[in-house]
Motif scaffolding. Structure first.
Motif, PDB file in Angstrom:
ATOM      1  N   LYS A  83      11.359   6.071   5.667  1.00 54.03           N
ATOM      2  CA  LYS A  83      12.532   5.760   4.859  1.00 54.03           C
ATOM      3  C   LYS A  83      13.214   4.471   5.320  1.00 54.03           C
ATOM      4  O   LYS A  83      14.135   3.981   4.670  1.00 54.03           O
ATOM      5  CB  LYS A  83      13.536   6.918   4.917  1.00 54.03           C
ATOM      6  N   TYR A  84      12.772   3.947   6.465  1.00 52.73           N
ATOM      7  CA  TYR A  84      13.397   2.777   7.053  1.00 52.73           C
ATOM      8  C   TYR A  84      12.525   1.546   6.846  1.00 52.73           C
ATOM      9  O   TYR A  84      11.295   1.622   6.910  1.00 52.73           O
ATOM     10  CB  TYR A  84      13.615   2.991   8.556  1.00 52.73           C
ATOM     11  N   ILE A 113       1.151 -18.475  11.308  1.00 50.22           N
ATOM     12  CA  ILE A 113       2.592 -18.405  11.095  1.00 50.22           C
ATOM     13  C   ILE A 113       2.834 -18.209   9.610  1.00 50.22           C
ATOM     14  O   ILE A 113       2.161 -18.819   8.772  1.00 50.22           O
ATOM     15  CB  ILE A 113       3.282 -19.686  11.628  1.00 50.22           C
ATOM     16  N   GLU A 114       3.746 -17.317   9.287  1.00 47.85           N
ATOM     17  CA  GLU A 114       3.972 -16.979   7.879  1.00 47.85           C
ATOM     18  C   GLU A 114       4.829 -18.036   7.190  1.00 47.85           C
ATOM     19  O   GLU A 114       5.824 -18.509   7.755  1.00 47.85           O
ATOM     20  CB  GLU A 114       4.639 -15.615   7.769  1.00 47.85           C
ATOM     21  N   VAL A 115       4.420 -18.393   5.971  1.00 46.26           N
ATOM     22  CA  VAL A 115       5.134 -19.434   5.214  1.00 46.26           C
ATOM     23  C   VAL A 115       5.642 -18.931   3.860  1.00 46.26           C
ATOM     24  O   VAL A 115       6.149 -19.720   3.057  1.00 46.26           O
ATOM     25  CB  VAL A 115       4.246 -20.685   5.018  1.00 46.26           C
ATOM     26  N   SER A 116       5.510 -17.629   3.584  1.00 47.82           N
ATOM     27  CA  SER A 116       6.089 -17.066   2.363  1.00 47.82           C
ATOM     28  C   SER A 116       7.605 -17.153   2.433  1.00 47.82           C
ATOM     29  O   SER A 116       8.197 -17.093   3.517  1.00 47.82           O
ATOM     30  CB  SER A 116       5.672 -15.605   2.198  1.00 47.82           C
ATOM     31  N   GLU A 117       8.231 -17.285   1.278  1.00 42.44           N
ATOM     32  CA  GLU A 117       9.687 -17.399   1.238  1.00 42.44           C
ATOM     33  C   GLU A 117      10.373 -16.156   1.804  1.00 42.44           C
ATOM     34  O   GLU A 117      11.411 -16.255   2.453  1.00 42.44           O
ATOM     35  CB  GLU A 117      10.155 -17.628  -0.202  1.00 42.44           C
ATOM     36  N   ARG A 118       9.784 -15.000   1.550  1.00 44.84           N
ATOM     37  CA  ARG A 118      10.356 -13.740   2.020  1.00 44.84           C
ATOM     38  C   ARG A 118       9.344 -13.004   2.876  1.00 44.84           C
ATOM     39  O   ARG A 118       8.171 -12.895   2.515  1.00 44.84           O
ATOM     40  CB  ARG A 118      10.780 -12.865   0.837  1.00 44.84           C
ATOM     41  N   LEU A 119       9.797 -12.511   4.018  1.00 43.27           N
ATOM     42  CA  LEU A 119       8.946 -11.737   4.912  1.00 43.27           C
ATOM     43  C   LEU A 119       9.176 -10.258   4.626  1.00 43.27           C
ATOM     44  O   LEU A 119      10.239  -9.714   4.930  1.00 43.27           O
ATOM     45  CB  LEU A 119       9.276 -12.064   6.374  1.00 43.27           C
ATOM     46  N   GLU A 120       8.187  -9.640   4.012  1.00 43.97           N
ATOM     47  CA  GLU A 120       8.325  -8.248   3.592  1.00 43.97           C
ATOM     48  C   GLU A 120       8.058  -7.297   4.756  1.00 43.97           C
ATOM     49  O   GLU A 120       7.237  -7.559   5.636  1.00 43.97           O
ATOM     50  CB  GLU A 120       7.342  -7.950   2.455  1.00 43.97           C
ATOM     51  N   CYS A 121       8.741  -6.172   4.723  1.00 43.16           N
ATOM     52  CA  CYS A 121       8.573  -5.116   5.732  1.00 43.16           C
ATOM     53  C   CYS A 121       7.192  -4.470   5.603  1.00 43.16           C
ATOM     54  O   CYS A 121       6.742  -4.146   4.507  1.00 43.16           O
ATOM     55  CB  CYS A 121       9.661  -4.069   5.535  1.00 43.16           C
ATOM     56  N   ILE A 122       6.520  -4.291   6.740  1.00 34.91           N
ATOM     57  CA  ILE A 122       5.229  -3.595   6.792  1.00 34.91           C
ATOM     58  C   ILE A 122       5.397  -2.335   7.630  1.00 34.91           C
ATOM     59  O   ILE A 122       5.731  -2.412   8.812  1.00 34.91           O
ATOM     60  CB  ILE A 122       4.132  -4.479   7.419  1.00 34.91           C
ATOM     61  N   GLN A 123       5.145  -1.184   7.042  1.00 35.75           N
ATOM     62  CA  GLN A 123       5.198   0.087   7.788  1.00 35.75           C
ATOM     63  C   GLN A 123       3.790   0.387   8.308  1.00 35.75           C
ATOM     64  O   GLN A 123       3.095   1.257   7.814  1.00 35.75           O
ATOM     65  CB  GLN A 123       5.722   1.198   6.889  1.00 35.75           C
ATOM     66  N   ASP A 124       3.404  -0.337   9.332  1.00 37.76           N
ATOM     67  CA  ASP A 124       2.038  -0.271   9.858  1.00 37.76           C
ATOM     68  C   ASP A 124       1.911   0.817  10.929  1.00 37.76           C
ATOM     69  O   ASP A 124       1.516   0.561  12.063  1.00 37.76           O
ATOM     70  CB  ASP A 124       1.602  -1.634  10.408  1.00 37.76           C
ATOM     71  N   TYR A 125       2.266   2.043  10.547  1.00 40.67           N
ATOM     72  CA  TYR A 125       2.111   3.187  11.447  1.00 40.67           C
ATOM     73  C   TYR A 125       1.785   4.402  10.597  1.00 40.67           C
ATOM     74  O   TYR A 125       2.199   4.501   9.449  1.00 40.67           O
ATOM     75  CB  TYR A 125       3.368   3.402  12.304  1.00 40.67           C
ATOM     76  N   TYR A 126       1.047   5.305  11.186  1.00 35.41           N
ATOM     77  CA  TYR A 126       0.455   6.393  10.407  1.00 35.41           C
ATOM     78  C   TYR A 126       0.607   7.731  11.134  1.00 35.41           C
ATOM     79  O   TYR A 126       0.584   7.792  12.360  1.00 35.41           O
ATOM     80  CB  TYR A 126      -1.032   6.103  10.144  1.00 35.41           C
ATOM     81  N   GLY A 127       0.773   8.795  10.340  1.00 40.76           N
ATOM     82  CA  GLY A 127       0.827  10.131  10.908  1.00 40.76           C
ATOM     83  C   GLY A 127       2.172  10.538  11.459  1.00 40.76           C
ATOM     84  O   GLY A 127       2.267  11.530  12.186  1.00 40.76           O
ATOM     85  N   PHE A 128       3.216   9.798  11.135  1.00 44.57           N
ATOM     86  CA  PHE A 128       4.550  10.117  11.635  1.00 44.57           C
ATOM     87  C   PHE A 128       5.312  10.935  10.587  1.00 44.57           C
ATOM     88  O   PHE A 128       4.910  10.995   9.417  1.00 44.57           O
ATOM     89  CB  PHE A 128       5.300   8.829  11.970  1.00 44.57           C
ATOM     90  N   PRO A 129       6.413  11.576  10.983  1.00 46.98           N
ATOM     91  CA  PRO A 129       7.195  12.358  10.018  1.00 46.98           C
ATOM     92  C   PRO A 129       7.637  11.507   8.828  1.00 46.98           C
ATOM     93  O   PRO A 129       7.885  10.300   8.963  1.00 46.98           O
ATOM     94  CB  PRO A 129       8.401  12.835  10.844  1.00 46.98           C
ATOM     95  N   ASP A 130       7.749  12.122   7.667  1.00 45.04           N
ATOM     96  CA  ASP A 130       8.099  11.408   6.441  1.00 45.04           C
ATOM     97  C   ASP A 130       9.375  10.586   6.589  1.00 45.04           C
ATOM     98  O   ASP A 130       9.496   9.500   6.007  1.00 45.04           O
ATOM     99  CB  ASP A 130       8.259  12.394   5.285  1.00 45.04           C
TER     100      ASP A 130
END
Length: 257
Positions: A78-79, A57-74
């Motif tokens: 952006k999201y 379970i994550e305990v960092s103060e802020r949960l950062e966005c992870i773009q864990d996908y590859y090979g998709f349009p540019d």
């Protein structure tokens, strides 16, 4: 009232395609905020998985966005969506777990978590707690859900649980562009939800092994099993279903305890 949602996050192309699923997620989010005003959303994504048998379970103060996908349009990159963590609740869950859940600060919100949150809670963001699944049994995940609920009640948190994933997750069919169509497993799962047969959902892999194997549910539906433990549901409702891509189905359902 205990409230849980199962929502499919789908392919990252949902971010850049015209898709009615985005409107459904927005509608669900609006209803949740109006009815329950949650302080915290506890979310389990099939992409946050531990192979050690221990949940993290994550305990960092802020949960950062992870773009864990590859090979998709540019444009798909952006999201993003990040959130403030409910660290107090995360720590309380660890205390209640008797070593079954450990603290971690190396993850954030993968696309299985942040894509639904992006559409459901775009402005008035609740705090978020994210917890991993494992390769452990459905019953083990059910027990983890109970632990999360115990900690939530102890702190008096106004919270909801969101489990994400696709009932059918056949990426081979996706890549070969097979015509999208419902699987037998999807029909079985939807019927079980509509008929409120929650223990059968927990044991669906053993009860329907052929259909389960053909569908290859994302994350072995362990996010849903955790949700069932959290809510201990008495009622359920299917909110939406479609198969927008070959081999990937989208299901949304609410559960009430």
């Amino acid at each position: 009232m205990k409230v849980g949602l199962f929502v499919s996050h789908g392919s990252p192309t949902i971010l850049i395609e015209e898709n009615k699923w985005k409107d459904l997620l927005k509608s669900i989010g609006n209803e949740i905020m109006e009815k329950y005003r949650p302080e915290t959303v506890i979310i389990a994504s099939p992409h946050f998985i531990s192979w050690t048998g221990i949940h993290y379970i994550e305990v960092s103060e802020r949960l950062e966005c992870i773009q864990d996908y590859y090979g998709f349009p540019d444009e798909a990159y952006k999201y993003c969506y990040d959130a403030i963590n409910d660290v107090e609740l995360a720590n309380e869950i660890v205390k209640e777990s008797d070593g079954r859940i450990k603290e971690d600060d190396k993850w954030g919100l993968d696309h299985g978590a942040w894509i639904p949150l992006f559409y459901m809670f775009p402005k008035d963001k609740p705090k978020v707690v994210t917890i991993s699944i494992t390769e452990n049994s459905p019953n083990s995940h059910y027990e983890i859900g109970k632990i999360i609920m115990k900690a939530t009640e102890k702190l008096g948190r106004r919270a909801i649980f969101i489990a994400t994933g696709s009932p059918t997750h056949r990426l081979d069919l996706f890549y070969f562009k097979i015509t999208p169509k419902p699987t037998k497993f999807d029909t079985i799962l939807i019927d079980l939800i509509k008929n409120e047969k929650f223990m059968e959902i927990l044991n669906v892999k053993e009860l329907y092994p052929k259909e389960y194997k053909e569908a290859m549910p994302e994350g072995d539906l362990n996010t849903l099993h955790m949700l069932l433990g959290y809510v201990n549901p008495k009622k359920a409702q299917v909110l939406g279903y479609e198969v927008p891509w070959p081999g990937v189905s989208m299901l949304s359902a609410s559960f009430y305890g």
